[in-house]
Motif scaffolding. Structure first.
Motif, short mmCIF file in Angstrom:
data_model
loop_
_atom_site.label_atom_id
_atom_site.label_comp_id
_atom_site.label_asym_id
_atom_site.label_seq_id
_atom_site.Cartn_x
_atom_site.Cartn_y
_atom_site.Cartn_z
N LYS A 164 47.92 -6.40 71.72
CA LYS A 164 48.37 -5.82 72.99
C LYS A 164 48.31 -6.87 74.10
O LYS A 164 49.21 -6.95 74.95
N ARG A 167 51.20 -9.13 73.84
CA ARG A 167 52.41 -8.49 74.35
C ARG A 167 52.52 -8.66 75.86
O ARG A 167 53.60 -8.92 76.40
N GLU A 305 41.34 -1.91 71.95
CA GLU A 305 41.95 -1.49 73.20
C GLU A 305 42.17 -2.65 74.16
O GLU A 305 41.56 -3.72 74.02
N CYS A 306 43.03 -2.41 75.14
CA CYS A 306 43.30 -3.40 76.18
C CYS A 306 43.53 -2.66 77.49
O CYS A 306 44.26 -1.67 77.53
N VAL A 336 46.33 0.05 78.05
CA VAL A 336 47.62 -0.23 77.43
C VAL A 336 47.85 0.79 76.32
O VAL A 336 46.98 0.98 75.46
N ASP A 338 49.08 2.84 72.91
CA ASP A 338 49.31 2.50 71.51
C ASP A 338 50.76 2.81 71.16
O ASP A 338 51.08 3.86 70.61
N TYR A 342 48.82 -0.17 64.35
CA TYR A 342 48.29 -1.47 63.98
C TYR A 342 47.45 -1.32 62.71
O TYR A 342 46.42 -0.64 62.71
#
Length: 397
Positions: A164, A167, A305-306, A336, A338, A342
């Motif tokens: 993430k 991205r 997570e991010c 961010v 999902d 993943y």
């Protein structure tokens, strides 16, 4: 092709996959068993194999190799694997098995890779690939000379949190990246009143232990691939816990570093600092977090997570030590979403490597990338010893 492989594909209504024989060494250890055997190879087999670019499938057919016959037999039975052996030489001599994988101890890795490469096997392994850069270079060059495909595990790049983050970087979300702050680690129990979560060899220098050798190999590929090539390093190590207890309950001297405090200058001007410790009690979002600060925005990524904070949503705190803080800083960040599924990172890289072996798809993470990790770890240890900054020269193939 084993009967189980045929059955797994047939049960899903899939055509019979092509077999790929893999000699797997070091899979009775924690990482080798959980991440590489159970969550990668066994899971791939249960799902009918690896999908190739043309839609066909390849089924890994492993033979588990090690010294403990009882452990090998138990693992094989538990995960529907028909083959295991304590005879490594015999396994490497089998022309039907074309790939060798190692997740054993660092000090054994070079000799194992050399044997496998000289036997004509493609090789894939955990890191570090060695404890000395010159030796690491020799094995990478040998693989190139022999024309075998090769790879090193770079699992952190496959973590959902870092994917993430990548991205966001690719979208230009941060503007100019200014700094990266990494926090890694947890309390590894000493082993006296509570069993340790890591093997005792990790804390003995003579056995290839030490967090600098272990973790700076990771931070090299994370920094190089996400934020900019590492140009220089300053590292301070420490052995905070001098005495630990081994798997038999006996005390031993912990001679290896169990913490590292490292700062890196990156190509492009960003500064990265990463604390790595097996003697820390985390109070943060995850066991590893990376905070990225840029001119336009910031983000914090953990394992899965991010969280982000754009300049337009940045709060304006005022320093006042006389009153309690009124801002909930965690509450000012947005997660961010999902937007995609993943898979397990180790499995995802295994699938990429198998596609590279069979279909010759592009592959970046070869043994030369592993050499770079060993180089940074070695420079980190030298920096600690000499108490100074060191440049990181380009690695010559």
């Amino acid at each position: 092709m084993t009967e189980h492989a045929h059955t797994a594909a047939a049960d899903k209504g899939l055509p019979t996959p092509t077999r790929l024989g893999i000699v797997m060494h070091g899979i009775t250890g924690r990482m080798g068993m959980n991440q590489h055997l159970i969550r990668s190879i066994a899971a791939i087999r249960a799902d009918g194999g690896v999908v190739m670019p043309d839609g066909s499938r390849v089924m890994p057919d492993p033979i588990l190799v090690g010294r403990n016959a009882e452990k090998l037999a138990t693992l094989a039975a538990e995960h529907n694997i028909e083959r295991w052996s304590t005879d490594l030489e015999g396994a490497l001599a089998n022309p039907d098995d074309t790939v060798f994988f190692d997740a054993g101890t660092t000090l054994m890795r070079l000799s194992l890779l050399e044997k496998a490469i000289n036997a004509g096997k493609h090789v894939y392994c955990e890191k570090p690939i060695a404890d000395d850069m010159d030796e690491a270079l020799k094995i990478a060059r040998l693989a190139r000379e022999k024309g075998v495909k090769n790879g090193v595990v770079q699992d952190k790049l496959y973590l959902p949190g870092l994917r993430k983050l990548k991205r966001l970087i690719d979208a230009g979300y941060f503007g100019k990246i200014l700094s990266v702050r990494g926090e890694f680690g947890y309390w590894v129990f000493e082993g006296d009143w509570m069993p340790a979560q890591r093997p005792s060899w990790n804390y003995r220098t003579a056995d290839g232990g030490g967090i600098i050798l272990d973790m700076l190999c990771h931070w090299r590929y994370v920094l190089d691939n996400l934020f900019g090539d590492v140009k220089s390093v300053s590292c301070l190590g420490a052995t905070h816990i001098p005495t630990r207890w081994d798997e038999n309950g006996k005390p031993y001297d912990a001679t290896a570093d169990d913490a590292a405090y490292a700062t890196f200058e990156l190509e492009g001007g960003a500064i990265a600092h990463i604390n790595s410790s097996w003697a820390v009690r985390p109070r943060r979002d995850d066991l590893v977090t990376f905070q990225v600060d840029g001119t336009e925005a910031s983000a914090v990524a953990g394992l899965t997570e991010c969280w982000t904070q754009h300049r337009a949503n940045t709060p304006k705190p005022v320093w006042n030590p006389d009153v309690p803080q009124t801002i909930d800083f965690y509450d000012t960040w947005a997660k961010v979403p999902d937007n995609e599924v993943y898979p397990n990172g180790f499995r995802a890289q295994w699938e990429d490597f198998i596609r590279h072996i069979v279909a010759d798809t592009p592959w970046k993470f070869d043994l030369m990338e592993g050499v770079k990790g060993v180089q940074l770890a070695q420079l980190g240890l030298q920096s600690w010893k000499e108490r100074r900054w060191l440049d990181v020269p380009a690695v010559s193939a």
